[in-house]
Scaffold this active site. Structure first.
Site, mmCIF file in Angstrom:
data_model
loop_
_atom_site.group_PDB
_atom_site.id
_atom_site.type_symbol
_atom_site.label_atom_id
_atom_site.label_comp_id
_atom_site.label_asym_id
_atom_site.label_seq_id
_atom_site.Cartn_x
_atom_site.Cartn_y
_atom_site.Cartn_z
ATOM 1 N N ILE A 149 12.981 -28.169 -12.511
ATOM 2 C CA ILE A 149 14.258 -28.743 -12.085
ATOM 3 C C ILE A 149 14.483 -28.567 -10.574
ATOM 4 O O ILE A 149 15.255 -29.308 -9.967
ATOM 5 C CB ILE A 149 15.407 -28.103 -12.898
ATOM 6 C CG1 ILE A 149 16.614 -29.002 -12.983
ATOM 7 C CG2 ILE A 149 15.773 -26.730 -12.379
ATOM 8 C CD1 ILE A 149 17.664 -28.521 -13.980
ATOM 9 N N SER A 164 12.475 -15.647 -13.186
ATOM 10 C CA SER A 164 13.896 -15.896 -13.420
ATOM 11 C C SER A 164 14.160 -16.407 -14.829
ATOM 12 O O SER A 164 15.267 -16.265 -15.347
ATOM 13 C CB SER A 164 14.450 -16.881 -12.392
ATOM 14 O OG SER A 164 13.748 -18.102 -12.460
ATOM 15 N N HIS A 171 5.781 -19.024 -18.817
ATOM 16 C CA HIS A 171 5.462 -20.352 -18.281
ATOM 17 C C HIS A 171 4.471 -20.204 -17.140
ATOM 18 O O HIS A 171 4.471 -19.210 -16.413
ATOM 19 C CB HIS A 171 6.723 -21.079 -17.803
ATOM 20 C CG HIS A 171 7.556 -20.283 -16.846
ATOM 21 N ND1 HIS A 171 8.427 -19.299 -17.266
ATOM 22 C CD2 HIS A 171 7.636 -20.307 -15.504
ATOM 23 C CE1 HIS A 171 9.003 -18.759 -16.211
ATOM 24 N NE2 HIS A 171 8.546 -19.343 -15.122
HETATM 25 P P1 5GP Z 1 10.210 -18.316 -12.664
HETATM 26 O O1 5GP Z 1 11.097 -18.028 -11.480
HETATM 27 O O2 5GP Z 1 10.778 -17.655 -13.902
HETATM 28 O O3 5GP Z 1 8.770 -18.064 -12.455
HETATM 29 O O4 5GP Z 1 10.302 -19.884 -12.867
HETATM 30 C C1 5GP Z 1 11.329 -20.496 -13.559
HETATM 31 C C2 5GP Z 1 11.357 -21.939 -13.114
HETATM 32 O O5 5GP Z 1 12.141 -22.663 -14.024
HETATM 33 C C3 5GP Z 1 11.996 -22.124 -11.736
HETATM 34 O O6 5GP Z 1 11.060 -22.738 -10.862
HETATM 35 C C4 5GP Z 1 13.208 -23.012 -12.012
HETATM 36 O O7 5GP Z 1 13.420 -23.982 -11.022
HETATM 37 C C5 5GP Z 1 12.868 -23.640 -13.345
HETATM 38 N N1 5GP Z 1 14.014 -23.948 -14.179
HETATM 39 C C6 5GP Z 1 15.098 -23.149 -14.405
HETATM 40 N N2 5GP Z 1 15.950 -23.738 -15.260
HETATM 41 C C7 5GP Z 1 15.388 -24.930 -15.579
HETATM 42 C C8 5GP Z 1 15.802 -25.997 -16.432
HETATM 43 O O8 5GP Z 1 16.856 -25.969 -17.068
HETATM 44 N N3 5GP Z 1 14.970 -27.067 -16.518
HETATM 45 C C9 5GP Z 1 13.792 -27.147 -15.822
HETATM 46 N N4 5GP Z 1 13.062 -28.245 -15.975
HETATM 47 N N5 5GP Z 1 13.367 -26.154 -15.020
HETATM 48 C C10 5GP Z 1 14.154 -25.057 -14.907
#
Ligand code: 5GP
Ligand code: ZN
Length: 114
Positions: A31, A95, A100
């Site tokens: 997103i 986050s 993922h």
């Molecule tokens: P992390 O920081 O956990 O490695 O990555 C989480 C990712 O999920 C972030 O890059 C963030 O932009 C993405 N993200 C968070 N909420 C959503 C959502 O509701 N939909 C999508 N498509 N991506 C999300």
């Protein structure tokens, strides 16, 4: 239990821009993209972090990489180059606590990452 946003997306309760789906793994656009191509490769099964993977999950973990490779080909960034990233826990910047794999590409990547 607090709802998991990626479980909601996988269940079809929240929208996402899917680029790949099979019975175990989905992939959808991030997103808040950090590169022209920024796709999240996500197992349907909920694991909070990398640390929840067990030996019986080895095949699934490997398959996530193969799916990322296929998506990179689909977006035609495979020969230019792309980066795969797992963020695990707070200091790595995780986050969303549903496992993922980030696929990033379409621009030159810096090293080391921030
Ligand atoms: P992390 O920081 O956990 O490695 O990555 C989480 C990712 O999920 C972030 O890059 C963030 O932009 C993405 N993200 C968070 N909420 C959503 C959502 O509701 N939909 C999508 N498509 N991506 C999300
Ligand atoms: Zn989840």
């Amino acid at each position: 239990m607090k709802e998991c946003v990626f479980c909601e997306i996988i269940a079809g309760k929240m929208p996402a821009d899917f680029v790949y789906e099979d019975d175990e793994i989905v992939a959808f656009r991030d997103i808040n993209p950090q590169a022209p191509v920024h796709i999240l490769v996500v197992p349907r099964k909920h694991y909070s972090t990398l640390l929840d993977l067990k030996s019986e999950d080895t095949e699934l973990a490997g398959k996530m990489i193969l799916v990322a490779n296929e998506v990179a080909k689909k977006f035609n960034i495979h020969n230019r180059g792309y980066r795969l990233v797992f963020n695990c826990n707070r200091e790595a910047g995780q986050s969303i606590y549903h496992l993922h794999l980030h696929l990033l590409g379409g621009r030159i990547m810096m090293w080391p990452p921030g």
